[in-house]
Design a protein around this motif. Structure first.
Motif, PDB file in Angstrom:
ATOM      1  N   ALA A 153      -4.973  -0.126   6.509  1.00 34.72           N
ATOM      2  CA  ALA A 153      -4.929   1.302   6.215  1.00 34.72           C
ATOM      3  C   ALA A 153      -6.288   1.924   6.478  1.00 34.72           C
ATOM      4  O   ALA A 153      -7.330   1.269   6.351  1.00 34.72           O
ATOM      5  CB  ALA A 153      -4.527   1.525   4.766  1.00 34.72           C
ATOM      6  N   SER A 154      -6.275   3.182   6.880  1.00 37.60           N
ATOM      7  CA  SER A 154      -7.504   3.949   7.048  1.00 37.60           C
ATOM      8  C   SER A 154      -7.533   5.040   5.983  1.00 37.60           C
ATOM      9  O   SER A 154      -6.514   5.682   5.719  1.00 37.60           O
ATOM     10  CB  SER A 154      -7.570   4.571   8.441  1.00 37.60           C
ATOM     11  OG  SER A 154      -6.486   5.463   8.646  1.00 37.60           O
ATOM     12  N   ALA A 155      -8.680   5.224   5.369  1.00 39.35           N
ATOM     13  CA  ALA A 155      -8.809   6.209   4.302  1.00 39.35           C
ATOM     14  C   ALA A 155      -9.856   7.249   4.668  1.00 39.35           C
ATOM     15  O   ALA A 155     -10.902   6.929   5.238  1.00 39.35           O
ATOM     16  CB  ALA A 155      -9.180   5.531   2.998  1.00 39.35           C
ATOM     17  N   GLU A 207      -8.082  11.981  -1.233  1.00 35.23           N
ATOM     18  CA  GLU A 207      -8.006  10.877  -0.276  1.00 35.23           C
ATOM     19  C   GLU A 207      -6.681  10.906   0.484  1.00 35.23           C
ATOM     20  O   GLU A 207      -5.627  11.203  -0.083  1.00 35.23           O
ATOM     21  CB  GLU A 207      -8.112   9.528  -0.990  1.00 35.23           C
ATOM     22  CG  GLU A 207      -9.412   9.287  -1.719  1.00 35.23           C
ATOM     23  CD  GLU A 207      -9.378   9.726  -3.165  1.00 35.23           C
ATOM     24  OE1 GLU A 207     -10.233   9.259  -3.933  1.00 35.23           O
ATOM     25  OE2 GLU A 207      -8.502  10.545  -3.528  1.00 35.23           O
ATOM     26  N   ASN A 220      -1.543  16.434   5.267  1.00 37.18           N
ATOM     27  CA  ASN A 220      -1.821  15.240   6.062  1.00 37.18           C
ATOM     28  C   ASN A 220      -1.224  15.445   7.447  1.00 37.18           C
ATOM     29  O   ASN A 220      -0.101  15.037   7.726  1.00 37.18           O
ATOM     30  CB  ASN A 220      -1.231  14.007   5.379  1.00 37.18           C
ATOM     31  CG  ASN A 220      -1.456  12.729   6.170  1.00 37.18           C
ATOM     32  OD1 ASN A 220      -2.271  12.696   7.083  1.00 37.18           O
ATOM     33  ND2 ASN A 220      -0.734  11.678   5.815  1.00 37.18           N
ATOM     34  N   LEU A 275      -4.517   8.274   2.871  1.00 42.74           N
ATOM     35  CA  LEU A 275      -4.408   6.880   3.298  1.00 42.74           C
ATOM     36  C   LEU A 275      -3.293   6.780   4.325  1.00 42.74           C
ATOM     37  O   LEU A 275      -2.124   7.045   4.028  1.00 42.74           O
ATOM     38  CB  LEU A 275      -4.094   5.990   2.096  1.00 42.74           C
ATOM     39  CG  LEU A 275      -4.387   4.496   2.232  1.00 42.74           C
ATOM     40  CD1 LEU A 275      -5.860   4.239   2.446  1.00 42.74           C
ATOM     41  CD2 LEU A 275      -3.892   3.744   1.004  1.00 42.74           C
ATOM     42  N   ASN A 276      -3.662   6.430   5.555  1.00 43.18           N
ATOM     43  CA  ASN A 276      -2.691   6.308   6.645  1.00 43.18           C
ATOM     44  C   ASN A 276      -2.647   4.876   7.154  1.00 43.18           C
ATOM     45  O   ASN A 276      -3.656   4.164   7.109  1.00 43.18           O
ATOM     46  CB  ASN A 276      -3.062   7.240   7.802  1.00 43.18           C
ATOM     47  CG  ASN A 276      -2.671   8.678   7.529  1.00 43.18           C
ATOM     48  OD1 ASN A 276      -1.643   8.936   6.931  1.00 43.18           O
ATOM     49  ND2 ASN A 276      -3.494   9.609   7.953  1.00 43.18           N
ATOM     50  N   PHE A 319       1.100   4.783   1.193  1.00 38.74           N
ATOM     51  CA  PHE A 319       0.458   5.702   2.127  1.00 38.74           C
ATOM     52  C   PHE A 319       0.700   7.146   1.710  1.00 38.74           C
ATOM     53  O   PHE A 319       1.663   7.471   1.027  1.00 38.74           O
ATOM     54  CB  PHE A 319       0.982   5.463   3.544  1.00 38.74           C
ATOM     55  CG  PHE A 319       0.668   4.093   4.087  1.00 38.74           C
ATOM     56  CD1 PHE A 319      -0.644   3.716   4.293  1.00 38.74           C
ATOM     57  CD2 PHE A 319       1.678   3.187   4.360  1.00 38.74           C
ATOM     58  CE1 PHE A 319      -0.958   2.457   4.787  1.00 38.74           C
ATOM     59  CE2 PHE A 319       1.384   1.930   4.847  1.00 38.74           C
ATOM     60  CZ  PHE A 319       0.064   1.557   5.055  1.00 38.74           C
ATOM     61  N   THR A 320      -0.178   8.022   2.153  1.00 38.95           N
ATOM     62  CA  THR A 320      -0.070   9.439   1.835  1.00 38.95           C
ATOM     63  C   THR A 320       1.077  10.068   2.623  1.00 38.95           C
ATOM     64  O   THR A 320       1.262   9.780   3.803  1.00 38.95           O
ATOM     65  CB  THR A 320      -1.384  10.161   2.170  1.00 38.95           C
ATOM     66  OG1 THR A 320      -2.462   9.490   1.512  1.00 38.95           O
ATOM     67  CG2 THR A 320      -1.342  11.604   1.699  1.00 38.95           C
ATOM     68  N   VAL A 366       0.845  -1.190   0.000  1.00 38.56           N
ATOM     69  CA  VAL A 366       0.000   0.000   0.000  1.00 38.56           C
ATOM     70  C   VAL A 366       0.883   1.243   0.000  1.00 38.56           C
ATOM     71  O   VAL A 366       1.867   1.323   0.730  1.00 38.56           O
ATOM     72  CB  VAL A 366      -0.913   0.001   1.241  1.00 38.56           C
ATOM     73  CG1 VAL A 366      -1.698   1.305   1.321  1.00 38.56           C
ATOM     74  CG2 VAL A 366      -1.855  -1.188   1.204  1.00 38.56           C
TER      75      VAL A 366
END
Length: 219
Positions: free
Chosen positions: A195-197, A180, A25, A182-183, A7-8, A5
């Motif tokens: 991940a949480s979005a 979005e 972020n 994504l963390n 991530f941001t 994934v």
């Protein structure tokens, strides 16, 4: 093979009206630049929502991507860093006195924290922006408005990306694709397990804004 994934990072860009909008972020722990009140050890990660919101407004007003760390330093030097976060009236007054507000393309009329939603609507309709609360303790930027299905709505840019937060989500009318964040979700053992979005940009009723500062566009 499943790809990892992505991530941001510290910030991102979302295309809006064919122009990129910078969003932040704040959840990223890489925001380590000090943003302290009386040496309390806080940094932009823990207390920088007002600074991130100001940077968003500056980009909207004059197209400049301001140095967030420099804005934080200026806020501390002019009394804009208060005991509960950013003292917006003090920071905006400091920017005005130093000639920086004009440089960044806006005028602040020294009117403190406002709760006149008609005034907010008129300011946004004229190309201005606002810094406001949606809940106590967190500042967001407001950069545009629209009339949708008979409802006056505002476009929020939120460094804490709270589009799905309990006190916010019921009033979110639309999220902006491309904003979005994504963390990673980390378990008690310190392992990344998912991940949480959420979204940094979304439309809400103008009436959801509280305690706002109006920034008027310089023509």
């Amino acid at each position: 093979m499943k790809l990892p994934v992505e991530f941001t990072g510290l910030e991102g860009r979302c295309l809006y009206q064919e122009k990129p909008v910078r969003f932040f972020n704040q959840s990223h722990k890489g925001w380590t630049h000090p943003y302290e009140y009386q040496n309390n050890g806080s940094n932009l990660h823990s207390a920088g929502c007002g600074i991130f919101s100001l940077a968003v407004v500056i980009q909207r007003m004059c197209g400049l991507e301001a140095d967030v760390n420099a804005l934080a330093d200026f806020s501390c030097s002019c009394g804009g860093r208060g005991d509960d976060g950013t003292d917006r009236p003090a920071l905006l007054a400091g920017l005005t006195k130093a000639g920086l507000a004009e440089k960044y393309g806006f005028r602040y009329d020294g009117d403190g924290l406002v709760n006149d939603h008609e005034q907010l609507w008129q300011t946004l309709s004229a190309g201005g922006c606002a810094m406001c609360n949606l809940r106590v303790g967190h500042i967001v930027a407001v950069i545009d408005c629209r009339l949708q299905d008979g409802e006056r709505q505002m476009l929020v840019v939120d460094s804490a990306h709270e589009s799905d937060a309990p006190k916010v989500r019921e009033k979110v009318r639309q999220v902006l694709p491309g904003s979005e964040i994504l963390n990673p979700s980390i378990n008690q053992a310190g392992l990344t397990v998912g991940a949480s979005a959420s979204y940094a940009m979304y439309w809400m009723p103008v009436s959801a804004a509280i305690d706002f500062n109006l920034l008027h566009k310089i023509s």
